[in-house]
Design an enzyme around this catalytic site. Structure first.
Site, short mmCIF file in Angstrom:
data_model
loop_
_atom_site.label_atom_id
_atom_site.label_comp_id
_atom_site.label_asym_id
_atom_site.label_seq_id
_atom_site.Cartn_x
_atom_site.Cartn_y
_atom_site.Cartn_z
N ARG A 157 0.85 -1.21 0.00
CA ARG A 157 0.00 0.00 0.00
C ARG A 157 0.87 1.25 0.00
O ARG A 157 1.88 1.32 0.71
CB ARG A 157 -0.94 -0.01 1.20
CG ARG A 157 -1.93 -1.15 1.13
CD ARG A 157 -3.05 -1.05 2.15
NE ARG A 157 -3.74 -2.34 2.23
CZ ARG A 157 -4.66 -2.74 1.36
NH1 ARG A 157 -5.05 -1.94 0.39
NH2 ARG A 157 -5.22 -3.95 1.48
N ASP A 158 0.44 2.22 -0.81
CA ASP A 158 1.15 3.51 -0.87
C ASP A 158 1.04 4.20 0.49
O ASP A 158 -0.01 4.22 1.12
CB ASP A 158 0.54 4.38 -1.98
CG ASP A 158 1.45 5.53 -2.36
OD1 ASP A 158 1.97 5.51 -3.48
OD2 ASP A 158 1.64 6.45 -1.53
N VAL A 206 10.12 8.03 -7.23
CA VAL A 206 10.96 6.92 -6.80
C VAL A 206 11.44 6.17 -8.03
O VAL A 206 10.64 5.62 -8.79
CB VAL A 206 10.19 5.98 -5.84
CG1 VAL A 206 11.08 4.81 -5.44
CG2 VAL A 206 9.70 6.74 -4.62
N HIS A 266 7.43 1.23 -10.84
CA HIS A 266 6.26 0.79 -10.07
C HIS A 266 5.00 1.18 -10.80
O HIS A 266 4.94 2.19 -11.49
CB HIS A 266 6.27 1.38 -8.66
CG HIS A 266 6.45 2.87 -8.62
ND1 HIS A 266 7.67 3.47 -8.80
CD2 HIS A 266 5.56 3.87 -8.45
CE1 HIS A 266 7.53 4.78 -8.72
NE2 HIS A 266 6.25 5.05 -8.53
N HIS A 297 1.01 2.04 -10.21
CA HIS A 297 0.02 2.47 -9.21
C HIS A 297 -1.32 1.84 -9.56
O HIS A 297 -1.81 1.99 -10.69
CB HIS A 297 -0.19 3.99 -9.26
CG HIS A 297 1.01 4.82 -8.87
ND1 HIS A 297 1.12 5.46 -7.66
CD2 HIS A 297 2.13 5.14 -9.56
CE1 HIS A 297 2.25 6.14 -7.61
NE2 HIS A 297 2.89 5.96 -8.76
P1 5GP Z 1 5.89 8.09 -8.23
O1 5GP Z 1 5.61 9.56 -8.09
O2 5GP Z 1 7.37 7.79 -8.22
O3 5GP Z 1 5.17 7.46 -9.38
O4 5GP Z 1 5.24 7.42 -6.96
C1 5GP Z 1 5.95 7.15 -5.80
C2 5GP Z 1 4.93 6.73 -4.74
O5 5GP Z 1 5.62 6.12 -3.68
C3 5GP Z 1 4.13 7.90 -4.16
O6 5GP Z 1 2.74 7.69 -4.39
C4 5GP Z 1 4.50 7.86 -2.67
O7 5GP Z 1 3.41 8.19 -1.85
C5 5GP Z 1 4.98 6.45 -2.48
N1 5GP Z 1 5.97 6.29 -1.43
C6 5GP Z 1 7.06 7.08 -1.21
N2 5GP Z 1 7.77 6.62 -0.17
C7 5GP Z 1 7.11 5.51 0.28
C8 5GP Z 1 7.38 4.60 1.36
O8 5GP Z 1 8.36 4.70 2.10
N3 5GP Z 1 6.49 3.58 1.53
C9 5GP Z 1 5.39 3.43 0.71
N4 5GP Z 1 4.58 2.39 0.97
N5 5GP Z 1 5.12 4.27 -0.30
C10 5GP Z 1 5.97 5.30 -0.52
#
Ligand code: 5GP
Length: 118
Positions: free
Chosen positions: A30-31, A97, A101, A103
């Site tokens: 989970r996010d 990140v 990944h 979503h």
């Molecule tokens: P991006 O913007 O790279 O597509 O999405 C990164 C996602 O990783 C974001 O929705 C953020 O909330 C989530 N995220 C960042 N750090 C962590 C973490 O330490 N644990 C979890 N479970 N999600 C994270």
């Protein structure tokens, strides 16, 4: 710690996360800052930085990520009403990140895919 290693450390169990699925190729959790009632991240166990970095050898992993998204959507009870699956890629895609990944978001009407800039 750099953000590039964050999800790898979740996959290895070094960092805690609410893990909802794990197999030989992918892990789903989970996010931490959910944008909808259901917000799950599905990541390859072997880190690939971005969608722009995938190669033919990653096809099984990419297919597994989508199949797991479909199965988790059913398991989480959002399959019938519908949901959205997204991959952000690099700077303009808003990727935070750098460990590929997917979503999976759902549980409410999600609105338009993108806000119009004008
Ligand atoms: P991006 O913007 O790279 O597509 O999405 C990164 C996602 O990783 C974001 O929705 C953020 O909330 C989530 N995220 C960042 N750090 C962590 C973490 O330490 N644990 C979890 N479970 N999600 C994270």
């Amino acid at each position: 710690m750099t953000q590039a290693t964050l999800f790898a450390r979740i996959v290895s169990g070094e960092l805690p996360a609410d893990i909802v699925y794990r197999d030989d190729l992918v892990t789903a959790f989970r996010d931490i800052r959910p944008l909808a009632p259901i917000h799950i991240l599905i990541v390859p166990n072997r880190a690939i930085p971005t969608l722009a970095d995938v190669s033919v050898g990653d096809e099984a992993t990419l297919g597994r990520m989508l199949r797991v998204a479909s199965a988790l959507a059913r398991q989480e009870g959002v399959a019938e009403d519908g949901y959205r699956v997204m991959i952000n890629c690099r700077d303009h895609g808003g990727q935070e990140v750098y460990h590929l990944h997917l979503h999976l978001v759902g549980g409410r009407p999600l609105g338009p895919m993108l806000a119009r800039s004008r």
